[in-house]
Design a protein around this motif. Structure first.
Motif, short mmCIF file in Angstrom:
data_model
loop_
_atom_site.label_atom_id
_atom_site.label_comp_id
_atom_site.label_asym_id
_atom_site.label_seq_id
_atom_site.Cartn_x
_atom_site.Cartn_y
_atom_site.Cartn_z
N ALA A 213 0.87 -1.19 0.00
CA ALA A 213 0.00 0.00 0.00
C ALA A 213 0.90 1.23 0.00
O ALA A 213 1.61 1.48 0.96
N TYR A 214 0.88 1.97 -1.09
CA TYR A 214 1.69 3.18 -1.19
C TYR A 214 0.92 4.39 -0.65
O TYR A 214 -0.30 4.34 -0.46
N TYR A 215 1.66 5.46 -0.43
CA TYR A 215 1.06 6.71 0.03
C TYR A 215 0.00 7.19 -0.95
O TYR A 215 0.20 7.16 -2.16
N MET A 216 -1.13 7.64 -0.39
CA MET A 216 -2.19 8.22 -1.20
C MET A 216 -2.26 9.72 -0.91
O MET A 216 -2.30 10.13 0.26
N SER A 217 -2.26 10.51 -1.96
CA SER A 217 -2.19 11.97 -1.83
C SER A 217 -3.32 12.51 -0.95
O SER A 217 -4.46 12.07 -1.04
N GLN A 218 -2.94 13.45 -0.08
CA GLN A 218 -3.90 14.06 0.84
C GLN A 218 -3.68 15.57 0.90
O GLN A 218 -2.62 16.06 0.52
N ASP A 219 -4.66 16.29 1.37
CA ASP A 219 -4.63 17.76 1.38
C ASP A 219 -3.85 18.26 2.60
O ASP A 219 -4.42 18.56 3.64
N LYS A 220 -2.53 18.37 2.42
CA LYS A 220 -1.69 18.81 3.53
C LYS A 220 -1.65 20.33 3.67
O LYS A 220 -0.95 20.85 4.54
N ASP A 221 -2.39 21.03 2.84
CA ASP A 221 -2.43 22.50 2.92
C ASP A 221 -3.69 23.02 3.62
O ASP A 221 -3.93 24.22 3.63
N SER A 222 -4.46 22.11 4.18
CA SER A 222 -5.69 22.50 4.88
C SER A 222 -5.63 22.06 6.33
O SER A 222 -5.56 20.86 6.62
N ALA A 223 -5.66 23.01 7.24
CA ALA A 223 -5.64 22.68 8.67
C ALA A 223 -6.89 21.89 9.06
O ALA A 223 -6.81 20.97 9.88
N ASP A 224 -8.02 22.23 8.48
CA ASP A 224 -9.26 21.52 8.81
C ASP A 224 -9.17 20.06 8.38
O ASP A 224 -9.58 19.16 9.12
N TYR A 225 -8.61 19.83 7.17
CA TYR A 225 -8.46 18.45 6.71
C TYR A 225 -7.50 17.69 7.63
O TYR A 225 -7.77 16.55 8.02
N LEU A 226 -6.39 18.31 7.98
CA LEU A 226 -5.39 17.63 8.80
C LEU A 226 -5.91 17.36 10.21
O LEU A 226 -5.57 16.34 10.82
N ASP A 227 -6.71 18.27 10.75
CA ASP A 227 -7.33 18.02 12.06
C ASP A 227 -8.19 16.76 12.00
O ASP A 227 -8.17 15.93 12.91
N ASP A 294 8.72 18.28 16.69
CA ASP A 294 8.49 19.21 15.59
C ASP A 294 7.16 18.96 14.87
O ASP A 294 7.06 19.15 13.66
N GLY A 295 6.17 18.57 15.63
CA GLY A 295 4.86 18.33 15.04
C GLY A 295 3.90 19.48 15.32
O GLY A 295 3.63 19.81 16.47
N ALA A 296 3.39 20.10 14.25
CA ALA A 296 2.35 21.11 14.42
C ALA A 296 1.16 20.46 15.12
O ALA A 296 0.86 19.28 14.88
N LEU A 297 0.47 21.21 15.97
CA LEU A 297 -0.54 20.61 16.86
C LEU A 297 -1.88 20.44 16.16
O LEU A 297 -2.90 21.02 16.55
N TYR A 298 -1.90 19.58 15.14
CA TYR A 298 -3.16 19.22 14.48
C TYR A 298 -3.92 18.24 15.36
O TYR A 298 -3.34 17.51 16.16
N GLY A 299 -5.24 18.21 15.19
CA GLY A 299 -6.04 17.25 15.93
C GLY A 299 -7.35 17.82 16.41
O GLY A 299 -7.58 19.04 16.38
N LYS A 300 -8.20 16.94 16.88
CA LYS A 300 -9.55 17.31 17.28
C LYS A 300 -9.57 18.17 18.53
O LYS A 300 -10.39 19.07 18.69
#
Length: 424
Positions: A213-227, A294-300
């Motif tokens: 299973a290879y990486y599947m492209s995701q929207d890393k430019d959206s904070a809402d998506y990453l949350d 060094d992780g930006a604090l994404y999450g619920k």
């Protein structure tokens, strides 16, 4: 490699010398080699040694530093299916979430075995990294030849009854053992480390049946998506803990039965995996302490004003905290400013924030070990940075999971040439 280089260059030089000397014709008349042949052989004589010698120097088969602790290292890999969760990255309606998890554990000092490769399927990961990072595959082929200190399926050490457990979560597009420099040192000091490969968010995942299973492209430019995406990683970590509890109670192979100290569990991660560690600390009572590298604090859940209320160490690269100064896309600038604002309360309640100078985001991983060229390009002394990360990680977990006295964190608060350490 030097003998190999000499064996390559010396015969080539001798052959070149013979070819450019005067040659004897069939009639016994001495004549000079043609200019075209002379030029061709000369060019070959220059290019071949450069390729044979210079490239291995720029992309050497690196080694990990010697273990600092008394334990050798054993490792085993599991392929687990979470029957309670649908796989959202595939279209198959009955496809369940499937994870590959690698466990490193303390082995007896007399254990013997063949060291396992850094990546068990090097070509697959080289392909995955090439696609995910948009870089030439050839850059990652060195990984095929790198060895680790770990031995597969050796006996767990009987020096301690049970060992504290640490979950590790990698960064987006990376892989479960991207921090082998750190994992091995922690295991040598008496920890069981469990690396989670977040399927379809890692460069590649190779399942036990050979499926990839290879990486599947995701929207890393959206904070809402990453949350929202981070919820899946949190569920991966919770499921992994559930499986570890089953192993601790009754391991079919009897290796980990009663040997996993599930009362002293920590977590650490890099980048998006660091965000996952922070979320798990806040949301899962089984996690007693966590490090975010060094992780930006994404999450619920955002860090409340009163802080995390549990032991926490945030590690940041100085260059990561000024990243918006290099951005030209105003949308990205606003997103990062929004996310960086979430750092405000991370040290509240007596927690720690270590800012490592002369470092960047990738410096928290094994990646720059690939080539001294990378270190020069980004101006990072990677071995020095890795030692600092290892020293502070061990000090933090030793205190909170093994009840040992601090040797660094409490003693080094303040600003120094190589780092700044804050305490709330």
């Amino acid at each position: 490699m030097i003998p190999a280089y000499v064996m390559t260059v010396v015969p080539l030089a001798a052959a070149t010398g013979r070819l450019i000397c005067k040659q004897k014709s069939n009639e016994g008349v001495i004549k000079k080699a043609s200019p075209v042949r002379f030029i061709a052989v000369t060019v070959l004589a220059i290019i071949y040694p450069l390729v044979a010698v210079v490239l291995p120097l720029l992309f050497p088969v690196f080694t990990f530093e010697e273990l600092t602790g008394p334990y050798q290292i054993g490792t085993i890999t599991y392929d687990w299916v979470d029957e309670q969760r649908e796989e959202t990255f595939t279209a198959a309606p009955k496809d369940k979430r499937r994870l590959v998890v690698q466990v490193w554990y303390p082995a007896d000092s007399k254990a013997k075995g063949k060291s396992v490769p850094y990546l068990s399927d090097g070509d697959v990961y080289a392909e995955g990294l090439s696609k995910a990072q948009n870089m030439p595959k050839s850059l990652f082929t060195t990984f095929n030849h790198v060895k680790t200190h770990a031995m597969e399926n050796v006996e767990i050490s009987n020096r301690e009854t049970a060992y504290p457990v640490l979950l590790f979560s990698h960064g987006f597009t990376m892989y479960k053992n991207q921090n082998t420099f750190q994992i091995e040192q922690l295991v040598s000091q008496g920890y069981i480390v469990v690396g989670i490969e977040h399927t379809y968010s890692s460069a590649a995942t190779v399942f036990a049946d050979g499926r990839v299973a290879y990486y599947m492209s995701q929207d890393k430019d959206s904070a809402d998506y990453l949350d929202q995406a981070n919820e899946g990683w949190v569920e991966d970590a919770k499921f992994t803990l559930d499986q570890l509890e089953k192993l601790a109670e009754n391991d079919p192979d009897q290796r980990f039965t009663g040997r996993l100290d599930m009362e002293n569990v920590g977590m650490f991660g890099h980048s998006f995996g660091g965000a996952t560690s922070t979320q798990m600390l806040m949301r899962d009572k089984r996690i007693k302490a966590a490090i975010n590298m060094d992780g930006a604090l994404y999450g619920k859940v955002e860090v409340p004003e009163e802080g995390l209320q549990k032991p926490f160490l945030l590690m940041s690269a100085d260059r990561s905290l000024t990243i918006t100064q290099q951005m030209t896309d105003q949308k990205q600038v606003k997103m990062m400013e929004r996310v960086l604002a979430r750092y405000e309360y991370v040290t509240e309640g007596g927690n720690y924030w270590l800012i490592i100078n002369h470092n960047d985001h990738v410096g928290f991983t094994d990646f720059y070990l690939l080539s001294p060229l990378f270190e020069r390009m980004v101006d990072v002394d990677i071995r020095k940075v890795h030692r600092m990360i290892n020293d502070y990680s061990l000090d933090f977990f030793n205190h909170y999971l093994k009840q040992q006295s601090f040797k660094l964190l409490e003693q080094n608060i303040g600003e120094y040439p190589d780092y700044t350490l804050h305490k709330g």
